[in-house]
Design an enzyme around this catalytic site. Structure first.
Site, PDB file in Angstrom:
ATOM      1  N   GLU A   1      -3.576  -2.040   7.991  1.00  0.00           N
ATOM      2  CA  GLU A   1      -2.942  -0.863   7.400  1.00  0.00           C
ATOM      3  C   GLU A   1      -3.435   0.470   7.978  1.00  0.00           C
ATOM      4  OE1 GLU A   1      -0.669  -0.648   4.881  1.00  0.00           O
ATOM      5  OE2 GLU A   1      -0.722  -2.564   3.814  1.00  0.00           O
TER       6      GLU A   1
ATOM      7  N   HIS B   1       0.233   0.297   8.449  1.00  0.00           N
ATOM      8  CA  HIS B   1       0.879   0.792   7.236  1.00  0.00           C
ATOM      9  C   HIS B   1       2.315   1.196   7.547  1.00  0.00           C
ATOM     10  CE1 HIS B   1       0.606   2.372   3.167  1.00  0.00           C
ATOM     11  NE2 HIS B   1       0.975   3.578   3.545  1.00  0.00           N
TER      12      HIS B   1
ATOM     13  N   SER C   1       3.794   2.138  -0.140  1.00  0.00           N
ATOM     14  CA  SER C   1       2.728   3.137  -0.221  1.00  0.00           C
ATOM     15  C   SER C   1       2.852   3.916  -1.530  1.00  0.00           C
ATOM     16  CB  SER C   1       2.771   4.051   1.004  1.00  0.00           C
ATOM     17  OG  SER C   1       1.640   4.872   1.077  1.00  0.00           O
TER      18      SER C   1
END
Length: 521
Positions: free
Chosen positions: A335, A434, A211
């Site tokens: 995600e 995610h 990320s």
């Protein structure tokens, strides 16, 4: 203990650094050194070497994270993890320890002074550029393999790390829009100078991040300040194509000064004011400038700088200096369910609700793209197609765009993956959300039982994924027993689909990739 001999399995480990000796802890064959200072810096100043110490410094506990908690309190977290049930009887997590003096790092190794040089894996935590800490990357399991040294880093964040004050009258704020990144550069310099004492190879340093950590990795690949410090890179669900334009960042600075009732000429007050007051103003400005996407950063993020970052990392092309650095890059299949903690309606959408939401991120192609999603996922509910299409637009498309641009340079190979393994959490509603790949990369799925279920299949995939990342750190090519031969991305756009049975696919997102990428060009 004898400092010139390999560390025994029963003696507390001691290592030499350029600032002094550090004492770590030995646990099940792995030596951990936590909270080693790699720099020091006054507020809004560039990092400098840490003050040296005499004697033996204990490095047994994680150091402080950068300040990141709203002093006035905040609302419910939008992150779905905060809404998952905790195991019965589990205590709440301890409060985060924060301090402006947050420039510390952690090292895990299986050998000191044993005449081996192991590849080095430097973890950059997620949380965009606003939150997080290196404690999210416990490297013990990777180091236990015996052939890698793992490092994780704390650095300045949000207003303290990325407030662009450079253009204010009076000067004295050079580089402030990238101070958090300069901390990371300084940490990598520390690694280059010190890691051999921890059994590491300073010529094989891999930076990997998830990320926001992936975005930070992209910055390093494009900045001359980091040239020569990174030898392999992995970008996990963090396609940082662009950083902030200078004019945009200056506008955010104006808002910050206004929130503090300061004029541009009063900026020196920012160095002296109580931290709570500065952080409260930061949170007010951040709330007024919410993030729009993973590729369009809205506030308090790295800024284009003629000396540090003269161009966007991967827009419109890949940076020349990254040409010969092998890249491992990928995304998780679903995600955006991660960000639905405050959006229970999103898990029960009907077709009309899907169409209304999709129009905000698919634009004029909404109807044709939704028809493609219905054809591609005929058994999926409208809610699942919402999560899928939003995830593809936000992260899949720019990830593959970045892979295309890096591969087009014709230099070191690019290797791509899609993490398909489905979390059993919330009756499977979250999919491959995610951050889900991180405990697999660290071979630590049992530390995330709420997401992984601690199943034999999860452990088996974690062994394969972590082994592939370690092999990439060692050789620049991912591989592991149980995985198909992992060929480079190349013209065929090959992507490894990581699952209980992994497969190497050729351009699996054909038909969607180009249309979804238009918003990121």
């Amino acid at each position: 203990m004898t400092m010139n001999n390999p560390v025994s399995a029963t003696v507390a480990p001691v290592a030499d650094t350029t600032s002094g000796k550090v004492l770590g802890a030995l646990n099940d064959g792995v030596m951990a050194f936590r909270g080693i200072p790699y720099a020091q810096a006054a507020r809004f100043e560039r990092p400098a070497p840490p003050a040296p110490w005499s004697g033996l410094r204990e490095t047994l506990a994680y150091g402080p994270a950068a300040p990141q908690v709203n002093p006035r309190g905040g609302g419910p977290s939008p992150v779905i993890l905060a809404h998952l049930p905790r195991p019965a009887g589990a205590p709440p997590p301890p409060p985060l320890r924060e301090d402006e003096a947050c420039q510390v790092l952690n090292v895990w190794t299986s050998g000191l002074r044993d005449e081996r040089k192991r590849p080095v894996m430097v973890w950059l935590h997620g949380g965009f550029f606003a939150v997080g800490s290196g404690a999210s990357g416990d490297g013990a399991a990777l180091a236990r393999r015996g052939d890698v040294v793992v490092v994780s880093i704390n650095h300045r964040l949000n207003v303290l790390g990325f407030a662009h004050l450079d253009d204010l009258p009076g000067g004295g704020f050079d580089g402030t829009g990238n101070l958090g990144m300069l901390d990371i550069v300084t940490a990598l310099q520390w690694v280059r100078e010190n890691i051999e004492a921890f059994g590491g190879d300073p010529s094989r340093i891999m930076v990997f991040g998830e990320s926001g950590g992936g975005m930070k990795t992209g910055w390093l690949l494009a900045s001359s300040a980091a040239q020569g410090l990174v030898h392999r890179a992995a970008i996990q669900s963090g396609p940082g194509l662009r950083m902030m334009e200078r004019e945009q960042a200056a506008g955010i600075t104006d808002q910050l000064l206004h929130a503090l009732s300061l004029r541009p000429g009063d900026a020196e007050e920012l160095r002296r004011m109580p931290l709570d007051r500065l952080m409260a103003a930061y949170f007010a400005v951040a709330a007024a400038n919410p993030a729009r996407s993973f590729t369009d950063l809205s506030c308090f993020a790295p800024v284009l700088d003629p000396h540090l970052l003269p161009r966007h990392p991967f827009a419109p092309t890949a940076p020349d200096q990254a040409r010969d650095i092998p890249l491992l890059i990928g995304w998780n299949a679903q995600e955006m369910s991660f960000f639905m903690g405050n959006d229970p309606q999103g898990f029960s959408l009907d077709e009309a609700g899907l169409a209304a939401r999709a129009a905000t991120y698919l634009g004029p192609d909404t109807q044709s793209l939704l028809a493609q999603y219905r054809a591609r996922y005929p058994e999926a509910s409208p809610a699942r197609r919402y999560i899928q299409s939003f995830s593809d637009e936000q992260i899949m498309a720019p990830t593959l765009l970045l892979a295309d641009r890096q591969s087009a340079q014709g230099g070191a190979p690019v290797f791509a993956y899609r993490f398909d393994w489905q979390s059993p959490a919330l009756e499977g509603k979250l999919g491959a959300l995610h951050t889900l790949e991180a405990p697999f990369v660290f071979d630590a799925v049992d530390s995330q039982m709420a997401l992984t279920g601690g199943t034999a299949q999860a452990r088996a995939l974690a062994r394969q994924v972590s082994a592939a990342w370690v092999e990439f750190a060692a050789t620049g090519r991912p591989a592991a027993d149980g995985l198909p031969a992992w060929e480079a991305y190349g013209d065929q756009r090959r992507v490894m689909a990581l699952d209980n049975t992994s497969r190497l696919l050729a351009d699996p997102e054909a038909g969607l990739r180009e249309k979804l990428a238009r918003r990121h060009l």
